[in-house]
Design a protein around this motif. Structure first.
Motif, mmCIF file in Angstrom:
data_model
loop_
_atom_site.group_PDB
_atom_site.id
_atom_site.type_symbol
_atom_site.label_atom_id
_atom_site.label_comp_id
_atom_site.label_asym_id
_atom_site.label_seq_id
_atom_site.Cartn_x
_atom_site.Cartn_y
_atom_site.Cartn_z
ATOM 1 N N VAL A 91 0.853 -1.184 0.000
ATOM 2 C CA VAL A 91 0.000 0.000 0.000
ATOM 3 C C VAL A 91 0.889 1.235 0.000
ATOM 4 C CG1 VAL A 91 -1.657 1.356 1.354
ATOM 5 C CG2 VAL A 91 -1.917 -1.115 1.178
ATOM 6 N N MET A 92 0.580 2.153 -0.920
ATOM 7 C CA MET A 92 1.294 3.432 -0.980
ATOM 8 C C MET A 92 0.269 4.538 -1.208
ATOM 9 S SD MET A 92 4.506 2.630 -0.552
ATOM 10 C CE MET A 92 5.376 4.126 -0.994
ATOM 11 N N GLY A 93 0.655 5.775 -0.895
ATOM 12 C CA GLY A 93 -0.200 6.914 -1.181
ATOM 13 C C GLY A 93 -0.295 7.111 -2.685
ATOM 14 N N ASP A 94 -1.401 7.716 -3.130
ATOM 15 C CA ASP A 94 -1.611 7.862 -4.575
ATOM 16 C C ASP A 94 -0.674 8.869 -5.232
ATOM 17 O OD1 ASP A 94 -2.815 10.218 -3.680
ATOM 18 O OD2 ASP A 94 -4.777 9.770 -4.559
ATOM 19 N N ASP A 95 0.121 9.587 -4.436
ATOM 20 C CA ASP A 95 1.158 10.433 -5.025
ATOM 21 C C ASP A 95 2.275 9.571 -5.638
ATOM 22 O OD1 ASP A 95 1.619 9.770 -2.284
ATOM 23 O OD2 ASP A 95 3.204 11.265 -2.157
ATOM 24 N N TRP A 96 2.284 8.285 -5.328
ATOM 25 C CA TRP A 96 3.251 7.326 -5.885
ATOM 26 C C TRP A 96 2.612 6.465 -6.971
ATOM 27 C CZ3 TRP A 96 8.347 7.378 -4.589
ATOM 28 C CH2 TRP A 96 8.705 8.046 -3.420
ATOM 29 N N ALA A 97 1.402 6.786 -7.406
ATOM 30 C CA ALA A 97 0.642 5.942 -8.338
ATOM 31 C C ALA A 97 1.493 5.488 -9.527
ATOM 32 C CB ALA A 97 -0.603 6.665 -8.827
ATOM 33 N N GLY A 98 1.514 4.183 -9.744
ATOM 34 C CA GLY A 98 2.241 3.588 -10.863
ATOM 35 C C GLY A 98 3.711 3.323 -10.608
ATOM 36 N N ARG A 99 4.289 3.974 -9.611
ATOM 37 C CA ARG A 99 5.740 3.881 -9.389
ATOM 38 C C ARG A 99 6.191 2.514 -8.866
ATOM 39 N NH1 ARG A 99 8.011 8.951 -7.537
ATOM 40 N NH2 ARG A 99 9.980 7.851 -7.358
ATOM 41 N N PHE A 100 5.265 1.743 -8.289
ATOM 42 C CA PHE A 100 5.648 0.447 -7.737
ATOM 43 C C PHE A 100 4.906 -0.711 -8.394
ATOM 44 C CE2 PHE A 100 6.813 3.536 -4.508
ATOM 45 C CZ PHE A 100 8.160 3.242 -4.412
ATOM 46 N N ASP A 101 4.348 -0.458 -9.571
ATOM 47 C CA ASP A 101 3.652 -1.521 -10.303
ATOM 48 C C ASP A 101 4.596 -2.671 -10.663
ATOM 49 O OD1 ASP A 101 1.394 0.015 -10.076
ATOM 50 O OD2 ASP A 101 1.244 0.508 -12.203
ATOM 51 N N TRP A 102 5.893 -2.408 -10.697
ATOM 52 C CA TRP A 102 6.874 -3.426 -11.056
ATOM 53 C C TRP A 102 6.965 -4.555 -10.022
ATOM 54 C CZ3 TRP A 102 11.064 -3.838 -7.725
ATOM 55 C CH2 TRP A 102 11.294 -2.746 -6.878
ATOM 56 N N VAL A 103 6.355 -4.407 -8.834
ATOM 57 C CA VAL A 103 6.388 -5.496 -7.839
ATOM 58 C C VAL A 103 5.123 -6.364 -7.906
ATOM 59 C CG1 VAL A 103 7.875 -4.156 -6.294
ATOM 60 C CG2 VAL A 103 5.398 -4.195 -5.888
ATOM 61 N N LYS A 104 4.247 -6.092 -8.873
ATOM 62 C CA LYS A 104 2.956 -6.794 -8.947
ATOM 63 C C LYS A 104 3.093 -8.301 -9.188
ATOM 64 C CE LYS A 104 -0.220 -3.073 -10.056
ATOM 65 N NZ LYS A 104 -1.172 -2.524 -11.016
ATOM 66 N N ASP A 105 4.235 -8.772 -9.652
ATOM 67 C CA ASP A 105 4.435 -10.219 -9.787
ATOM 68 C C ASP A 105 4.576 -10.883 -8.420
ATOM 69 O OD1 ASP A 105 4.298 -10.127 -12.528
ATOM 70 O OD2 ASP A 105 6.471 -10.140 -12.827
ATOM 71 N N GLU A 106 4.966 -10.096 -7.419
ATOM 72 C CA GLU A 106 5.201 -10.626 -6.074
ATOM 73 C C GLU A 106 4.012 -10.407 -5.134
ATOM 74 O OE1 GLU A 106 7.291 -12.853 -3.517
ATOM 75 O OE2 GLU A 106 8.025 -12.361 -5.515
ATOM 76 N N CYS A 107 3.301 -9.284 -5.300
ATOM 77 C CA CYS A 107 2.164 -8.971 -4.432
ATOM 78 C C CYS A 107 1.247 -7.958 -5.125
ATOM 79 C CB CYS A 107 2.631 -8.409 -3.089
ATOM 80 S SG CYS A 107 3.367 -6.764 -3.182
ATOM 81 N N SER A 108 0.047 -7.788 -4.592
ATOM 82 C CA SER A 108 -0.862 -6.757 -5.102
ATOM 83 C C SER A 108 -0.331 -5.389 -4.696
ATOM 84 C CB SER A 108 -2.252 -6.934 -4.506
ATOM 85 O OG SER A 108 -2.782 -8.182 -4.839
ATOM 86 N N VAL A 109 -0.655 -4.377 -5.485
ATOM 87 C CA VAL A 109 -0.246 -3.003 -5.170
ATOM 88 C C VAL A 109 -1.503 -2.135 -5.169
ATOM 89 C CG1 VAL A 109 1.181 -1.032 -5.849
ATOM 90 C CG2 VAL A 109 1.992 -3.359 -6.275
#
Length: 130
Positions: A91-109
């Motif tokens: 979980v991240m604030g929406d000011d980071w939207a899209g910046r951590f999508d690269w971890v979606k293979d490991e967990c939901s974002v």
């Protein structure tokens, strides 16, 4: 048990911090919070936090909806932290939207909306101007 992980500096603690942490916890059973180290904060913002890392860890640890706290040493280690704590959701604030999508293979974002009209940076600027 569904584990949630989130990260932040949590300097000059305010209601926006409480809101995002409560909403993060509501997504699962166990909330893990990475608190940015003083050095990491300096590398991101070119200033040290108002409150030192140990004080910020103590503040976050004291919250009833936070189950575990650790020091985040690097933004580049997000995936390692997710794996280490076996997190199901980042979980991240929406000011980071899209910046951590690269971890979606490991967990939901999930990117949660920030509380309107409040931020640590704004608070610091208001205090400085007085």
């Amino acid at each position: 048990m569904k584990k949630i992980i989130t990260f932040g500096t949590f300097d000059v603690f305010h209601v926006g911090h409480i809101n995002i942490l409560e909403r993060a916890k509501a997504l699962g059973d166990y909330l893990i919070v990475g608190v940015s180290s003083d050095q990491l904060n300096f590398s991101k913002k070119q200033r040290y936090p108002i409150y030192c890392q140990d004080d910020r860890l103590k503040i976050i640890s004291s919250l009833k909806f936070v189950d575990e706290v650790f020091v985040e040493e690097s933004l580049d280690l997000k995936l390692e932290y997710i794996k280490k704590f076996n997190a199901d959701i980042l979980v991240m604030g929406d000011d980071w939207a899209g910046r951590f999508d690269w971890v979606k293979d490991e967990c939901s974002v999930i990117y949660l909306p920030r509380t309107p009209s409040i931020s640590t940076t704004q608070i610091i600027e208001i205090v400085r101007s007085k």
